[in-house]
Design an enzyme around this catalytic site. Structure first.
Site, mmCIF file in Angstrom:
data_model
loop_
_atom_site.group_PDB
_atom_site.id
_atom_site.type_symbol
_atom_site.label_atom_id
_atom_site.label_comp_id
_atom_site.label_asym_id
_atom_site.label_seq_id
_atom_site.Cartn_x
_atom_site.Cartn_y
_atom_site.Cartn_z
ATOM 1 N N GLU A 467 0.822 -1.209 0.000
ATOM 2 C CA GLU A 467 0.000 0.000 0.000
ATOM 3 C C GLU A 467 0.858 1.261 0.000
ATOM 4 O O GLU A 467 0.476 2.273 -0.602
ATOM 5 C CB GLU A 467 -0.967 -0.008 1.188
ATOM 6 N N HIS A 470 1.768 2.150 -3.500
ATOM 7 C CA HIS A 470 0.742 2.991 -4.127
ATOM 8 C C HIS A 470 0.884 4.439 -3.660
ATOM 9 O O HIS A 470 0.759 5.382 -4.453
ATOM 10 C CB HIS A 470 -0.649 2.490 -3.740
#
Length: 678
Positions: A467, A470
């Protein structure tokens, strides 16, 4: 209208969530929708000749108050749902869809953007790219339709918004409402850290003893360690029943008819736009381009994964027999025997590893890796966020603010399952410009008590790195326009930065620096580290097979005529594949939120593997230099991937970074699916 919903006054430009009440949203949506419609109407009705500035660029900011309101509301709906927010989400979804249809299907806007495109050679490269994408978006939304076809398209979009909202809320309800008590005499095999987490989950729900919930960080280790086979079956069936009508919510949360209607409407939408089927429509702008190209990749990997899974199944079945069970190896058996096998073959006990993988230690690893690669620094600061669990950091480089980052890491009732990255605010250079506000949301098992360490599994640690990969795509974004910044890229390109960043977790130099024992501060022993890394691909036959089943079912749903009964079509696809009975789909249709809670990953669940082909090759670029932190390779990665957003087509960006197209061999080797890699 509460001004905090559109003009944020918190530290470093964050919203003041403590000043926002649920009752503020209804009037705010009324006001912001009206403002957006007026702003777009001004652009569409402008008597001046169309230009990039008065049309394409103007559209970039026309809906800014509405965008900021939606960012706050949908963040809250994901991280802290409640009945009031769920009711508003059901009511606002068709209104937002209707507004979107009105804007994106306005023939005046289409004509103006098309006129700008005719002189696009005179535009700066990013302006030309934005014009191309805006025109493509209008065309794909149905701006060229007229009469009954136009009206039908608008109706389809509104209905899909309602259905996708219902689908997501049904899954959330089943996850929130299930908690299975486990008696003290049923704890055999469960490690102490898991029992403590189960007791914390029970306290959170006001229940005695210990419980299993459908939080992935709780139910997966329960399936790996619980010796009581009947309990494993009950837990697994609850996990698989989400959204099926057999879950905690019963018929009220049955997503099967919703999925069927969504598939019918998507097909009709694609046909109205002149496409053969929804897969043809959806894949046209992606790197893959066609369903045939997707299928070619997935089936190539499927053959190797199935071979590995079948060999593993034979070994696990033999272990089942050794325990005196004469029946077939079942889905609730696989993880249990795979974990026992991993422990035996690699001398690895997760309870031995977990004290070194605390959330704080792994956040340190994430932030240090980003600093060594890209020179960014993280400074924690206090801010009024939506939960005491959420934390904020200022991201800087050479004294310049790059972003604000918010992390919300622990599972709790009312929080959507899974993990995701989103942004409250996109980077752009309009006017004085703005830097992004980016969020990472996870569902790790919370600490036993305030101030106690939160222990992560190896899978959780990968999720943390994923994550933040990202997030880096947002943090390092450096483009002119918000709609092409950050992760606003082709769906099968968006997972490249996230999956690539995971590779650094597995580097010995990262673990040696950051994996420290929660109580003693001692570093992770080298021998334990090596055993942990060696066991990384221990169950890749299972992991790859369950993923590919979901990806191939998703693709089949959207090719050709839609199935009247998606569950029957799901069964057909799995039968045609010869899928192992003990390895069900990672996401069965009734809870396949990637595909049915909006259409972001519809016909696109394959994109994780498409991106993995690239991420394996991208990390090889560092290793070829002999240094996983090679500064020049990191500079090129930022220059051509992480900073560029969608300012160039994804395949062009990849070639500028790597200089050649990737092959599937690096992926197969990385997953241990080549014979020589096992």
């Amino acid at each position: 209208m509460n001004p905090e919903l559109t003009h944020w006054t918190g530290p470093l430009g964050l919203p003041r969530f403590d000043l926002i009440r649920d009752e503020d949203f209804d009037p705010a949506f009324d006001a912001c929708l009206n403002m957006a419609e007026e702003a777009v109407e001004t652009i569409a009705a402008n008597p001046a000749p169309p230009s990039f500035a008065n049309t394409v660029a103007a559209l970039e900011t026309a809906e800014e108050p509405l965008n900021r309101l939606c960012a706050i509301f949908f963040t809250l709906a994901g991280v802290d749902s409640n009945p009031a927010r769920e009711d508003l989400q059901r009511r606002i979804a068709p209104r937002l869809a209707a507004h979107g249809s009105k804007v994106s299907m306005d023939p005046r806007l289409f004509d103006r953007v098309e006129a700008v495109m005719q002189d696009a050679d005179e535009l700066a490269p990013e302006d030309r790219r934005l014009t191309e994408l805006t025109l493509r978006g209008l065309r794909r939304a149905g701006a060229g339709l007229t009469g009954a076809a136009r009206e039908r398209m608008a109706a389809i979009r509104e209905r899909l918004a309602v259905l996708s909202t219902d689908f997501a809320q049904n899954v959330l309800a089943d996850e929130r409402d299930f908690a299975m008590g486990v008696a003290d005499d049923q704890l055999a095999g469960l490690p102490d850290w898991l029992v403590r987490a189960m007791r914390a989950a029970a306290r959170e729900r006001g229940m005695p003893g210990q419980v299993v919930t459908l939080n992935r960080s709780l139910i997966v280790p329960f399936l790996e360690y619980a010796e009581d086979r009947a309990l494993r079956e009950a837990a697994w069936r609850a996990w698989g029943a989400r959204g099926s009508g057999a879950g905690a919510g019963g018929a009220a949360t049955d997503n099967r008819p919703i999925a069927a209607e969504i598939l019918q409407l998507r097909h009709e939408r694609a046909r109205l736009l002149g496409y053969e089927d929804f897969a043809s429509y959806k894949l046209e702008p992606e790197m893959a381009r066609s369903a045939e190209n997707v299928e070619a990749l997935l089936t190539q990997v499927w053959a190797a994964a199935k071979t590995r899974a079948e060999a593993d199944a034979e070994r696990l079945t033999a272990m089942l027999r050794e325990d005196g069970v004469n029946g077939a190896l079942e889905p609730w058996d696989w993880r249990f025997y795979a974990e026992r096998r991993r422990k035996a073959e690699h001398d690895l006990d997760e309870a031995e590893v977990k004290p070194y993988l605390t959330l704080e230690a792994m956040l340190g690893a994430v932030f240090d890796t980003a600093q060594r690669l890209f020179g960014i620094e993280m400074r924690a600061f206090d801010a009024p966020l939506w939960s005491p669990d959420a934390r904020a950091w200022e991201v800087t480089r050479d004294g310049r603010r790059m972003a604000v980052f918010v992390g919300d890491y622990f599972a709790r009732p009312g929080k959507r399952s899974g993990a995701w990255c989103s942004s409250l605010q996109q980077q752009h250079k309009i006017g004085e410009g703005q830097r992004p506000i980016v969020t990472n949301v996870c569902n790790f098992t919370p600490p036993e008590a305030a101030g106690a360490p939160a222990y992560l599994s190896w899978d959780d640690a990968h999720t943390l790195f994923h994550e933040f990969g990202h997030a880096l795509h947002h943090i390092l974004s450096d483009v002119s326009w918000p709609s092409i910044s950050g992760t606003s890229v082709a769906r099968d390109f968006v997972e490249l930065p996230s999956q690539l960043f995971e590779h650094w977790l597995e580097r010995p130099e990262v673990l040696d620096r950051h994996a420290r024992h929660a109580e003693t501060g001692a570093p992770l022993p080298a021998a334990l580290r090596d055993r942990m890394l060696a066991a990384g691909n221990a169950d890749q036959g299972f992991a790859t097979t369950e993923y590919l089943e979901s990806a191939l079912v998703d693709l089949a749903f959207h090719r050709g005529a839609p199935p009247a009964d998606p569950m029957a079509r799901q069964a057909e696809v799995l039968a045609e594949l010869g899928a192992p009975a003990a390895i069900p789909m990672r996401h069965a249709t009734p809870h396949f939120a990637h595909v049915f809670s909006g259409d972001g990953y519809s016909s696109g669940y394959y994109s994780y593997m498409w991106s993995e082909v690239m991420d394996a090759d991208a990390f090889a670029a560092f290793l070829e230099k002999g240094d996983p932190f090679d500064a020049e390779t990191a500079r090129r990665l930022e220059e051509w991937i992480l900073s560029k957003g969608d300012s160039l087509p994804a395949d062009e960006l990849w070639l500028k970074f790597r200089g050649r197209t990737p092959g599937v061999e690096a992926l197969l080797k990385g997953r241990g699916l080549l014979p020589e890699a096992r």
